[in-house]
Design a protein around this motif. Sequence first.
Motif, PDB file in Angstrom:
ATOM      1  N   ARG A  35       0.807  -1.221   0.000  1.00 53.09           N
ATOM      2  CA  ARG A  35       0.000   0.000   0.000  1.00 53.09           C
ATOM      3  C   ARG A  35       0.845   1.278   0.000  1.00 53.09           C
ATOM      4  O   ARG A  35       1.982   1.314   0.476  1.00 53.09           O
ATOM      5  N   LEU A  36       0.246   2.320  -0.524  1.00 50.56           N
ATOM      6  CA  LEU A  36       0.827   3.656  -0.514  1.00 50.56           C
ATOM      7  C   LEU A  36       0.751   4.236   0.893  1.00 50.56           C
ATOM      8  O   LEU A  36      -0.306   4.187   1.539  1.00 50.56           O
ATOM      9  N   CYS A  37       1.853   4.794   1.367  1.00 53.13           N
ATOM     10  CA  CYS A  37       1.898   5.340   2.728  1.00 53.13           C
ATOM     11  C   CYS A  37       2.122   6.847   2.765  1.00 53.13           C
ATOM     12  O   CYS A  37       1.520   7.544   3.587  1.00 53.13           O
ATOM     13  N   VAL A  38       3.003   7.336   1.916  1.00 50.71           N
ATOM     14  CA  VAL A  38       3.362   8.755   1.924  1.00 50.71           C
ATOM     15  C   VAL A  38       3.526   9.236   0.482  1.00 50.71           C
ATOM     16  O   VAL A  38       4.087   8.525  -0.353  1.00 50.71           O
ATOM     17  N   VAL A  39       3.027  10.427   0.210  1.00 46.03           N
ATOM     18  CA  VAL A  39       3.292  11.108  -1.058  1.00 46.03           C
ATOM     19  C   VAL A  39       3.986  12.414  -0.716  1.00 46.03           C
ATOM     20  O   VAL A  39       3.473  13.199   0.085  1.00 46.03           O
ATOM     21  N   GLN A  40       5.157  12.642  -1.272  1.00 47.65           N
ATOM     22  CA  GLN A  40       5.884  13.870  -1.016  1.00 47.65           C
ATOM     23  C   GLN A  40       5.956  14.708  -2.291  1.00 47.65           C
ATOM     24  O   GLN A  40       6.102  14.183  -3.388  1.00 47.65           O
ATOM     25  N   LEU A  41       5.841  16.011  -2.115  1.00 50.68           N
ATOM     26  CA  LEU A  41       5.775  16.934  -3.240  1.00 50.68           C
ATOM     27  C   LEU A  41       6.604  18.187  -2.949  1.00 50.68           C
ATOM     28  O   LEU A  41       6.755  18.583  -1.789  1.00 50.68           O
ATOM     29  N   SER A  42       7.119  18.804  -4.027  1.00 53.96           N
ATOM     30  CA  SER A  42       7.855  20.050  -3.875  1.00 53.96           C
ATOM     31  C   SER A  42       7.712  20.889  -5.135  1.00 53.96           C
ATOM     32  O   SER A  42       7.636  20.361  -6.245  1.00 53.96           O
ATOM     33  N   ASP A  43       7.691  22.215  -4.950  1.00 54.68           N
ATOM     34  CA  ASP A  43       7.669  23.123  -6.091  1.00 54.68           C
ATOM     35  C   ASP A  43       9.072  23.522  -6.520  1.00 54.68           C
ATOM     36  O   ASP A  43       9.250  24.361  -7.403  1.00 54.68           O
ATOM     37  N   GLY A  44      10.088  22.937  -5.873  1.00 50.23           N
ATOM     38  CA  GLY A  44      11.468  23.211  -6.238  1.00 50.23           C
ATOM     39  C   GLY A  44      12.050  24.453  -5.604  1.00 50.23           C
ATOM     40  O   GLY A  44      13.171  24.857  -5.923  1.00 50.23           O
ATOM     41  N   GLN A  52       0.603  11.950   4.460  1.00 53.79           N
ATOM     42  CA  GLN A  52       0.461  10.580   4.949  1.00 53.79           C
ATOM     43  C   GLN A  52      -0.888  10.024   4.501  1.00 53.79           C
ATOM     44  O   GLN A  52      -1.928  10.671   4.669  1.00 53.79           O
ATOM     45  N   ILE A  53      -0.856   8.837   3.912  1.00 56.00           N
ATOM     46  CA  ILE A  53      -2.051   8.179   3.409  1.00 56.00           C
ATOM     47  C   ILE A  53      -2.430   7.044   4.354  1.00 56.00           C
ATOM     48  O   ILE A  53      -1.620   6.157   4.632  1.00 56.00           O
ATOM     49  N   TRP A 137       7.228   2.786   6.490  1.00 58.72           N
ATOM     50  CA  TRP A 137       6.526   4.008   6.111  1.00 58.72           C
ATOM     51  C   TRP A 137       5.054   3.981   6.491  1.00 58.72           C
ATOM     52  O   TRP A 137       4.362   4.988   6.383  1.00 58.72           O
ATOM     53  N   GLY A 138       4.572   2.838   6.950  1.00 61.28           N
ATOM     54  CA  GLY A 138       3.182   2.740   7.369  1.00 61.28           C
ATOM     55  C   GLY A 138       2.947   3.150   8.808  1.00 61.28           C
ATOM     56  O   GLY A 138       1.801   3.175   9.274  1.00 61.28           O
ATOM     57  N   LEU A 142       5.868   9.447  11.693  1.00 62.43           N
ATOM     58  CA  LEU A 142       7.129   9.393  10.971  1.00 62.43           C
ATOM     59  C   LEU A 142       8.233  10.012  11.824  1.00 62.43           C
ATOM     60  O   LEU A 142       8.028  11.017  12.503  1.00 62.43           O
ATOM     61  N   THR A 143       9.414   9.410  11.764  1.00 61.67           N
ATOM     62  CA  THR A 143      10.555   9.967  12.476  1.00 61.67           C
ATOM     63  C   THR A 143      11.090  11.178  11.714  1.00 61.67           C
ATOM     64  O   THR A 143      10.787  11.382  10.535  1.00 61.67           O
TER      65      THR A 143
END
Length: 204
Positions: A35-44, A52-53, A137-138, A142-143
């Motif tokens: 399963r998907l646990c985390v999606v991380q995003l950045s605009d740079g 967290q999912i 990651w589940g 999160l540390t």
Amino acid sequence: MTIHLHANDLPDGLTLGPIVAIDTETMGLDPRRDRLCVVQLSDGKGDAHLVQIARGQTSAPNLERLLTDPAVLKLFHFGRFDVAALQKAFGVRTAPVWCTKIASKLIRTYTDRHGLKYLLAEYVGVDVSKAQQTSDWGSATLTEAQKEYAASDVLYLHKLKDALEAILLREGRMDLAQRCFDFLPARAELDLLGWDEPNDLFHH
């Protein structure tokens, strides 16, 4: 660098610009099973957003809108896996996409080292740690090390894209790369349907 942690979805009203770097963390390496646990995003621009999912979660409306927005380029490293994981979790087709690993394989034929760590060291001058790659990651919490690792996977992708794109143009392979990027969502869907190794349609 600021790391923003969100539960279940991106916050309302958040805009990340025309190119958004995205990565995922899962419970394993098979998006059909793990399963998907985390999606991380950045605009740079130096900030990272970690979503967290929850286990069993099947919808994240704000995130889904971004993934499917034709005006926003989604930037990945090894997008084949991430696009598949996102489709399995939310049932959406992520597009348009750009993948730094595909770009690297098209132009860095002098090496078989196409991992993000090697690329960031060569083109961005950044040494990132991969120590947390195989952590849990589940976990509900999160540390700090996990957060920093997740952020590092997206914070520098814009700079890396710029460097790789310049070489693709120089070597006359940008058009080929673009056609590979356009095919990537279909390649991810084939993986989810079972046409991955050793049943790859393009394998002998």
